[in-house]
Design a protein around this motif. Structure first.
Motif, mmCIF file in Angstrom:
data_model
loop_
_atom_site.group_PDB
_atom_site.id
_atom_site.type_symbol
_atom_site.label_atom_id
_atom_site.label_comp_id
_atom_site.label_asym_id
_atom_site.label_seq_id
_atom_site.Cartn_x
_atom_site.Cartn_y
_atom_site.Cartn_z
ATOM 1 N N PRO A 37 -5.565 -0.366 13.936
ATOM 2 C CA PRO A 37 -5.639 -0.906 12.565
ATOM 3 C C PRO A 37 -5.730 0.179 11.502
ATOM 4 O O PRO A 37 -5.176 0.013 10.400
ATOM 5 N N ALA A 63 -3.386 0.732 8.195
ATOM 6 C CA ALA A 63 -3.965 0.904 6.858
ATOM 7 C C ALA A 63 -3.345 2.095 6.144
ATOM 8 O O ALA A 63 -3.071 2.042 4.937
ATOM 9 N N ASP A 66 -0.899 -2.189 1.171
ATOM 10 C CA ASP A 66 -1.172 -3.620 1.285
ATOM 11 C C ASP A 66 -1.901 -3.973 2.587
ATOM 12 O O ASP A 66 -2.487 -5.059 2.700
ATOM 13 N N ASN A 67 -1.855 -3.062 3.563
ATOM 14 C CA ASN A 67 -2.512 -3.318 4.844
ATOM 15 C C ASN A 67 -3.992 -2.954 4.825
ATOM 16 O O ASN A 67 -4.717 -3.279 5.768
ATOM 17 N N ILE A 86 -6.832 -3.800 3.135
ATOM 18 C CA ILE A 86 -7.903 -4.803 3.172
ATOM 19 C C ILE A 86 -7.925 -5.560 4.505
ATOM 20 O O ILE A 86 -8.993 -5.677 5.133
ATOM 21 N N PRO A 87 -6.782 -6.092 4.968
ATOM 22 C CA PRO A 87 -6.840 -6.766 6.270
ATOM 23 C C PRO A 87 -7.239 -5.825 7.408
ATOM 24 O O PRO A 87 -7.929 -6.244 8.334
ATOM 25 N N ALA A 88 -6.839 -4.553 7.325
ATOM 26 C CA ALA A 88 -7.245 -3.590 8.356
ATOM 27 C C ALA A 88 -8.754 -3.379 8.312
ATOM 28 O O ALA A 88 -9.414 -3.299 9.361
ATOM 29 N N PHE A 146 1.683 -7.683 9.893
ATOM 30 C CA PHE A 146 0.373 -7.128 10.240
ATOM 31 C C PHE A 146 -0.766 -7.875 9.556
ATOM 32 O O PHE A 146 -1.775 -8.217 10.183
ATOM 33 N N ALA A 147 -0.644 -8.110 8.245
ATOM 34 C CA ALA A 147 -1.748 -8.724 7.500
ATOM 35 C C ALA A 147 -2.110 -10.090 8.076
ATOM 36 O O ALA A 147 -3.296 -10.395 8.284
ATOM 37 N N TRP A 148 -1.119 -10.922 8.338
ATOM 38 C CA TRP A 148 -1.388 -12.247 8.887
ATOM 39 C C TRP A 148 -2.036 -12.146 10.259
ATOM 40 O O TRP A 148 -2.990 -12.884 10.567
ATOM 41 N N ALA A 186 -3.754 -9.621 11.434
ATOM 42 C CA ALA A 186 -5.092 -9.042 11.290
ATOM 43 C C ALA A 186 -6.097 -10.089 10.834
ATOM 44 O O ALA A 186 -7.203 -10.196 11.379
ATOM 45 N N TRP A 187 -5.738 -10.863 9.812
ATOM 46 C CA TRP A 187 -6.641 -11.918 9.327
ATOM 47 C C TRP A 187 -6.929 -12.939 10.425
ATOM 48 O O TRP A 187 -8.082 -13.358 10.626
#
Length: 208
Positions: free
Chosen positions: A105, A109, A114-115, A117-119, A181-183, A185-186
């Motif tokens: 992760p 990041a 954009d990655n 915060i979710p990371a 990735f964001a989806w 990760a969340w």
């Protein structure tokens, strides 16, 4: 059959397939004088390399390094079964696992703003699952509790919704579809949160 029952059946059927080649390689490494701790430390190279590869946008290379890391993670246990396990070896194995879990992760990041915060949320969820896992193991060791559901280990592995296999599957999906990735990760962070709740309930019933 519940989710945990399915997982245990799957694990029980998978082990006879993967253990023989791993054990054969482990015996060969042990005969060559290579220790389990050396294999564990060697696994740090592809773990960190995977994070760096992701940071520079080489997600397919990272995928290959993830697979290599997991093979080495299995091999250190196979060597330990031949040469004998140690408490320090168990400590080192867990430490190396979490270097790997954080490297991926963090790589995403650094790869894209954009990655970040979710990371960060994913890393935080890993921290919480690690705390619940290790606290459960420490209390189980105090009571002399063990099991063999995850093979021979230095301490008890408490079952959860998000474990090593699920983490690897998500990491592979992230490398194959980095734009998602964001989806991913969340979603996996939420699953880790449920695991902490599940393990806390289990701890209440076990130690309460």
């Amino acid at each position: 059959m519940g989710l945990m029952g399915v997982r245990q059946v799957f694990d029980a059927r998978l082990r006879p397939l993967i253990n023989p080649p791993l054990n054969a390689c482990g015996r060969a490494l042990a005969r060559a004088g290579i220790s389990a701790n050396a294999v564990t430390l060697a696994g740090l190279v592809p773990a960190i390399g995977a994070g760096l590869s992701i940071a520079y946008g080489h997600t397919l290379a990272a995928l290959a390094l993830i697979v290599l890391n997991r093979v080495l993670d299995g091999l250190d246990g196979a060597v330990a079964r031949v040469r004998g396990s140690t408490d320090f070896g168990g400590y080192l194995d867990i430490l190396a696992d979490y270097v790997f879990y954080l490297a991926v992760p963090l790589g995403f990041a650094f790869a894209a703003p954009d990655n970040a915060i979710p990371a960060l949320v994913l890393v935080a969820s890993f921290t919480l699952t690690a705390v619940s896992f290790l606290a459960f193991a420490a209390l189980a060791a105090k009571r002399g509790q063990t099991d063999s559901a995850h093979g021979a280990k230095s301490f008890l592995y408490s079952t959860g919704l998000a474990e090593g296999g699920e983490t690897i599957a998500v990491f592979i999906a992230m490398c194959l579809w980095p734009a998602a990735f964001a989806w991913l990760a969340w979603g996996f962070a939420a699953l880790c949160g449920l695991t902490v709740i599940q393990r806390s309930v289990m701890a209440r019933h076990t130690f309460g």
